[in-house]
Design an enzyme around this catalytic site. Sequence first.
Site, PDB file in Angstrom:
ATOM      1  N   GLY A 258     -61.373 -84.314  15.142  1.00  9.06           N
ATOM      2  CA  GLY A 258     -60.378 -84.124  14.096  1.00  9.06           C
ATOM      3  C   GLY A 258     -60.845 -84.706  12.786  1.00  9.06           C
ATOM      4  N   GLY A 260     -59.287 -85.204   8.501  1.00  7.91           N
ATOM      5  CA  GLY A 260     -58.257 -84.964   7.502  1.00  7.91           C
ATOM      6  C   GLY A 260     -58.389 -85.956   6.373  1.00  7.91           C
ATOM      7  N   VAL A 265     -61.538 -88.387  13.284  1.00  2.00           N
ATOM      8  CA  VAL A 265     -61.305 -88.837  14.649  1.00  2.00           C
ATOM      9  C   VAL A 265     -62.453 -88.371  15.543  1.00  2.00           C
ATOM     10  CG1 VAL A 265     -59.719 -88.822  16.614  1.00  2.00           C
ATOM     11  CG2 VAL A 265     -58.822 -88.713  14.286  1.00  2.00           C
ATOM     12  N   ASP A 368     -40.854 -89.134  10.582  1.00  2.00           N
ATOM     13  CA  ASP A 368     -41.655 -87.921  10.433  1.00  2.00           C
ATOM     14  C   ASP A 368     -41.835 -87.224  11.781  1.00  2.00           C
ATOM     15  OD1 ASP A 368     -43.028 -86.014   8.958  1.00  2.00           O
ATOM     16  OD2 ASP A 368     -44.963 -87.033   9.136  1.00  2.00           O
TER      17      ASP A 368
END
Length: 523
Positions: A258, A260, A265, A368
Amino acid sequence: MAAHGRKVVPRQLPTAGVPATGTFGMSNPMPNHRAAREAADSDADMGGPGLAASASATAAHAAAAGSSSSSAAAAAASSAAGAAAAAPDVSHPEQVRQVLHVEWDSASGTFKGLPAAWGGVLPPGVSTHEVQDSSLPGGAAAAPGTREALAKAKEDAYSLWISTPYDVKRVHHVTVDPATATIQGLPDSWAAMLASSGISKEQVAAHPQQVLRALRTHMEGPVPALPTRASYERTVTEASIITPGDPRHIFAAEKQIGAGASGTVFLASDTRTGERVAIKMARASQLSSLKYEIALQKMSAHPAIVRLREAYLCTDWLWLVMEYVPGGTLTETLGPTIDFPEPCIACVCKELASALAHMHRKGLLHRDLKSDNVLVSFEGETKLADFGFAAGLVREKMHRTTVCGTHAWMAPEVVNGEAYDGKADVWSLGITLLECADGVPPYLDLPPLKAMLAITTADPPKLASPERWSKEFNHFLRSCLQREPKKRPSAEQLLMHPFVRKACSKAEFATFASYILRARGKT
């Protein structure tokens, strides 16, 4: 192509991460987005992150592509039928604030012991003193037919902040057996105390709620009050301690899974134990702003919340060593040709409501909750993740006012900038379950500003086809999506709702979810 009046954009299946070579490396520095958020956060004095609604996250969620093959759809339908035929798994109360004894009387076909105050959260037309058997259809509802729905992609499937065990308590499921007038499931120390108390079986049978309440107060003390601001800050400091040592000598990278704006990750293995872990790496300069994310997730440790094992500071990088959850996000189990069986939705609901009840008892808010921030494993586990917007309540400030989260899941009081508490998370839970049923959350196809206006002025969202779902599920969603926060039940109350009793087992949910995830390239 349209579904339920919404534009549908095809979604591409997730692609595999780029394998690493056994060492960790980062190319470009990442911007400190959390610090920028905190600069505008009216709650910065308590370290709680704040952010205006994120249009970019929703745009990624709505961007889309791809659909599952016919074989995947057939397998999903087959697994749905299996889940529908199975007996639902009853939820376990987590950190119960007040013990209520509710039991089913098979002779009269009623639930006994429901408090009168629960009248507002019972299915329509049902008495506050009993629930008729006809109001609770036996067995799980059959999965609805295939329908087109907006499929969602996301920018960072594995961007998550996860906790390590912190202040963990074992949970016991306690019931009263009316046949023997005894309390079943008590911890050994509690059972011994009750046996030596002089309380008779007749008293237990006549006053089970009062007996359990008195026993709990005697053994654990009263429900903990919110901490003071000073106590909260001390706890945060203790929970965010960095582990000493060089993680490069402990963990071996396998591949990147991952990436972002907040970090990258990696899937790795612990050379000491061979255990596979997920390691999120962020710039060391972000440590001060990430302190609260790390601490609040540690403070929220729970079986339905992914955990953080360790945090290291190495050269210019912050390493967060997390529990690896093989599977994917809840988002990745949704799609244009996939029907989410109601027992599976109830299974997800049970785990998320349990996690929220645990957090709220500690005075913590997630802020969230959405399908992107829920992980689903191949074993059927459901875990809440990503504490980037989490915040704590203290005695001096028992509500929050910061507008944060992702607009489609935000409660009306959050959008309005009004004071809010854990009931805002309950609203987000309702939207997430509605998303499971319809394949898309309401207002996702609208610009953020227009969507937020609709959240505060339009009628609360409903299922696209209410008649295809049970009355218990419809009522559960109506309860979560009450415009007035005071009219919404708490997460603890929701765990006792009849809809939760429809949950399939984790094994049955695993059959459904794992096939969909693997069809989408998750391994």
